[in-house]
Write a protein that holds these residues in place. Sequence first.
Motif, mmCIF file in Angstrom:
data_model
loop_
_atom_site.group_PDB
_atom_site.id
_atom_site.type_symbol
_atom_site.label_atom_id
_atom_site.label_comp_id
_atom_site.label_asym_id
_atom_site.label_seq_id
_atom_site.Cartn_x
_atom_site.Cartn_y
_atom_site.Cartn_z
ATOM 1 N N LEU A 81 35.264 28.334 52.101
ATOM 2 C CA LEU A 81 34.360 29.412 52.521
ATOM 3 C C LEU A 81 34.352 30.553 51.509
ATOM 4 O O LEU A 81 33.275 31.056 51.135
ATOM 5 C CB LEU A 81 34.794 29.927 53.899
ATOM 6 N N LEU A 82 35.528 30.950 51.048
ATOM 7 C CA LEU A 82 35.620 32.023 50.059
ATOM 8 C C LEU A 82 34.956 31.611 48.754
ATOM 9 O O LEU A 82 34.262 32.419 48.115
ATOM 10 C CB LEU A 82 37.096 32.378 49.818
ATOM 11 N N MET A 83 35.133 30.365 48.349
ATOM 12 C CA MET A 83 34.520 29.862 47.119
ATOM 13 C C MET A 83 32.993 29.919 47.203
ATOM 14 O O MET A 83 32.328 30.412 46.277
ATOM 15 C CB MET A 83 34.971 28.424 46.861
ATOM 16 N N ILE A 84 32.432 29.435 48.303
ATOM 17 C CA ILE A 84 30.978 29.404 48.461
ATOM 18 C C ILE A 84 30.394 30.815 48.455
ATOM 19 O O ILE A 84 29.408 31.101 47.757
ATOM 20 C CB ILE A 84 30.597 28.671 49.769
ATOM 21 N N LEU A 85 30.996 31.702 49.223
ATOM 22 C CA LEU A 85 30.496 33.084 49.286
ATOM 23 C C LEU A 85 30.627 33.780 47.941
ATOM 24 O O LEU A 85 29.717 34.498 47.502
ATOM 25 C CB LEU A 85 31.260 33.860 50.360
ATOM 26 N N GLY A 86 31.747 33.566 47.273
ATOM 27 C CA GLY A 86 31.976 34.219 45.980
ATOM 28 C C GLY A 86 30.994 33.762 44.916
ATOM 29 O O GLY A 86 30.443 34.574 44.162
ATOM 30 N N LEU A 87 30.767 32.450 44.839
ATOM 31 C CA LEU A 87 29.840 31.926 43.830
ATOM 32 C C LEU A 87 28.392 32.304 44.143
ATOM 33 O O LEU A 87 27.583 32.537 43.235
ATOM 34 C CB LEU A 87 29.974 30.399 43.747
ATOM 35 N N ALA A 88 28.060 32.379 45.436
ATOM 36 C CA ALA A 88 26.702 32.745 45.832
ATOM 37 C C ALA A 88 26.381 34.197 45.484
ATOM 38 O O ALA A 88 25.227 34.536 45.187
ATOM 39 C CB ALA A 88 26.507 32.504 47.324
ATOM 40 N N LYS B 134 32.485 37.925 35.281
ATOM 41 C CA LYS B 134 31.781 36.753 35.815
ATOM 42 C C LYS B 134 32.363 35.452 35.243
ATOM 43 O O LYS B 134 32.554 34.478 35.967
ATOM 44 C CB LYS B 134 30.293 36.860 35.511
ATOM 45 N N ASP B 135 32.651 35.445 33.936
ATOM 46 C CA ASP B 135 33.213 34.246 33.311
ATOM 47 C C ASP B 135 34.572 33.898 33.912
ATOM 48 O O ASP B 135 34.877 32.723 34.144
ATOM 49 C CB ASP B 135 33.363 34.446 31.796
ATOM 50 N N TYR B 136 35.374 34.891 34.137
ATOM 51 C CA TYR B 136 36.732 34.668 34.659
ATOM 52 C C TYR B 136 36.701 34.312 36.147
ATOM 53 O O TYR B 136 37.313 33.352 36.601
ATOM 54 C CB TYR B 136 37.574 35.929 34.431
ATOM 55 N N LEU B 137 35.937 35.096 36.908
ATOM 56 C CA LEU B 137 35.902 34.935 38.357
ATOM 57 C C LEU B 137 35.273 33.605 38.766
ATOM 58 O O LEU B 137 35.704 32.980 39.750
ATOM 59 C CB LEU B 137 35.131 36.100 38.985
ATOM 60 N N ARG B 138 34.268 33.152 38.023
ATOM 61 C CA ARG B 138 33.570 31.901 38.364
ATOM 62 C C ARG B 138 34.556 30.731 38.453
ATOM 63 O O ARG B 138 34.549 29.958 39.412
ATOM 64 C CB ARG B 138 32.502 31.603 37.312
ATOM 65 N N TYR B 139 35.438 30.622 37.465
ATOM 66 C CA TYR B 139 36.390 29.515 37.458
ATOM 67 C C TYR B 139 37.499 29.693 38.491
ATOM 68 O O TYR B 139 37.944 28.723 39.110
ATOM 69 C CB TYR B 139 36.991 29.349 36.055
ATOM 70 N N ILE B 140 37.933 30.930 38.676
ATOM 71 C CA ILE B 140 38.964 31.191 39.688
ATOM 72 C C ILE B 140 38.464 30.784 41.068
ATOM 73 O O ILE B 140 39.188 30.154 41.857
ATOM 74 C CB ILE B 140 39.374 32.682 39.690
ATOM 75 N N LEU B 141 37.215 31.099 41.371
ATOM 76 C CA LEU B 141 36.637 30.746 42.671
ATOM 77 C C LEU B 141 36.567 29.230 42.864
ATOM 78 O O LEU B 141 36.766 28.728 43.974
ATOM 79 C CB LEU B 141 35.248 31.363 42.823
ATOM 80 N N GLY C 57 38.772 30.446 29.182
ATOM 81 C CA GLY C 57 39.909 29.576 28.937
ATOM 82 C C GLY C 57 41.125 29.983 29.745
ATOM 83 O O GLY C 57 41.879 29.133 30.236
ATOM 84 N N ALA C 58 41.319 31.305 29.886
ATOM 85 C CA ALA C 58 42.446 31.789 30.694
ATOM 86 C C ALA C 58 42.284 31.366 32.151
ATOM 87 O O ALA C 58 43.248 30.953 32.802
ATOM 88 C CB ALA C 58 42.539 33.310 30.594
ATOM 89 N N ALA C 59 41.064 31.475 32.664
ATOM 90 C CA ALA C 59 40.805 31.087 34.054
ATOM 91 C C ALA C 59 40.963 29.580 34.241
ATOM 92 O O ALA C 59 41.532 29.120 35.239
ATOM 93 C CB ALA C 59 39.407 31.534 34.472
ATOM 94 N N ILE C 60 40.458 28.801 33.277
ATOM 95 C CA ILE C 60 40.577 27.343 33.363
ATOM 96 C C ILE C 60 42.046 26.931 33.331
ATOM 97 O O ILE C 60 42.482 26.039 34.073
ATOM 98 C CB ILE C 60 39.793 26.663 32.218
ATOM 99 N N ALA C 61 42.824 27.574 32.457
ATOM 100 C CA ALA C 61 44.262 27.290 32.388
ATOM 101 C C ALA C 61 44.929 27.575 33.725
ATOM 102 O O ALA C 61 45.799 26.820 34.182
ATOM 103 C CB ALA C 61 44.907 28.121 31.277
ATOM 104 N N THR C 62 44.520 28.667 34.354
ATOM 105 C CA THR C 62 45.106 29.047 35.634
ATOM 106 C C THR C 62 44.806 28.027 36.724
ATOM 107 O O THR C 62 45.707 27.552 37.417
ATOM 108 C CB THR C 62 44.590 30.436 36.079
ATOM 109 N N ILE C 63 43.529 27.651 36.876
ATOM 110 C CA ILE C 63 43.186 26.742 37.978
ATOM 111 C C ILE C 63 43.682 25.318 37.707
ATOM 112 O O ILE C 63 44.021 24.584 38.642
ATOM 113 C CB ILE C 63 41.670 26.741 38.279
ATOM 114 N N LEU C 64 43.745 24.921 36.428
ATOM 115 C CA LEU C 64 44.281 23.597 36.109
ATOM 116 C C LEU C 64 45.778 23.536 36.418
ATOM 117 O O LEU C 64 46.273 22.561 36.997
ATOM 118 C CB LEU C 64 44.028 23.266 34.637
#
Length: 453
Positions: free
Chosen positions: A113-120, A140-147, A200-207
């Motif tokens: 739910l948080l992901m959908i609302l955040g990306l929308a 936006k670049d960082y938050l998009r991947y975190i979501l 890249g920092a966000a991708i590293a975090t979620i991976l």
Amino acid sequence: MPKTMSQDEKYKMMTEDPIPGLIGRLAVPTIISMLITSFYNMADTFFVGRIGTSATAAVGIVFPVMAIIQALGFFCGHGSGNSISRHLGSRDEQAAGELAATGFFLAFALGILLMILGLAFLEPLSRLLGSTDTILPYTKDYLRYILLGTPYMTAQLVLNNQIRFQGNAFFSMVGITTGGVLNVILDPVFIFVLDLGISGAAIATILSQFISFCLLLAGVRISGCVPVRVRNVRFTAKRLREITGGGLPSLFRQGLGSVATTTLNIAANPYGDAAIAAMSVVSRIMMFANSALIGFGQGFQPVCGFNYGAGKNSRVKEAFWFCVKVSTVALLFASILCGILSGHLIGIFRDDPDVIRIGTAALRFQCVTFVLSGWIVMNNMMMQTMGKTLPATVLAASRQGLFFIPALLILPRFLGLLGIQCAQAVSDVLTCILTTVINRKVMGGMQDEEGAA
């Protein structure tokens, strides 16, 4: 690797093994997990800081979203984990299984739910969090991947806590530390080698978080913990009430911590960038020191939950007082050392005379009252694990909310910068007094329970 134990063996260990050795075995992995997590958070900030000022600001702006993710994960994880340990103590494995499944899938659903609302609403959310026109692209670049990683990040926190509350801290440590170390390695690779910048920092975090999620999911099975099965999900009033009761203190603690950080930055703003930087560094140092204390307390929680569920209140009290004494002595030595080296510690993060001057005074104030944290934290953890929702929530909200935020709003009016520097110390003293009052009431109730039994 420790051998896998059956539920009967875990029950016997938790309710019969000598308290000092038992808590020591459970606490070492959780202390390591907390210290490594705290360290890699600092390392993450370091690597992003090399991109530029706007990128660094973007990570700070996204922090409240990360805090919400953690709040949801801890709410479901602590809420289900506390109840699981008590039900295992009372030998009700069916209820424990239902709580494990319900807590996990509730967190996953909240994450979706948080992901959908955040990306929308990505751009409006980024601006609402405080992005300027120059910071907005980075945010936006960082938050998009975190979501995108939110669903399994919230679920990962649930698995971590459920494993830990069942007395399998080693498997929890493996999952968390592997993700932490991997994040430190991947950050420079994705940011600089692959030239992905802040994305890249966000991708590293979620991976890294996904690897931790997979390892913890495997850890549930390997360690012999209560399995997470879809057929055991029960979104009933009873199970949701148990999760809410055990998780509400964590929700308040995480939420108010985010508000307190924002309030601190606003209060320090009139005194310039040096004051903001200094208080930020002090907060980072104290967070690292607190992580070891919280890790020690996490070794106490499964012992508390099992024995309270089994009706062995005398062992709950023995474990509580053992942890209070050990943590207080350790914090006394840490406070003295930190007070002596305060200027050097501030200088490690920022070699600026004004930052060092302001930060040294603030750090020394906090060192004076840091010794009280053992008493405060152990009481909070005991009450939350026992399912004492109201007192646990009040204590969870007091240090960073009920007392710290008002101190930041009031003291600078009379003391100026000094009021900001000593606000946390004042909050600690008031929280300690409140903790003592609540402790006497809860301990008295436990005595009555023993008498009735």
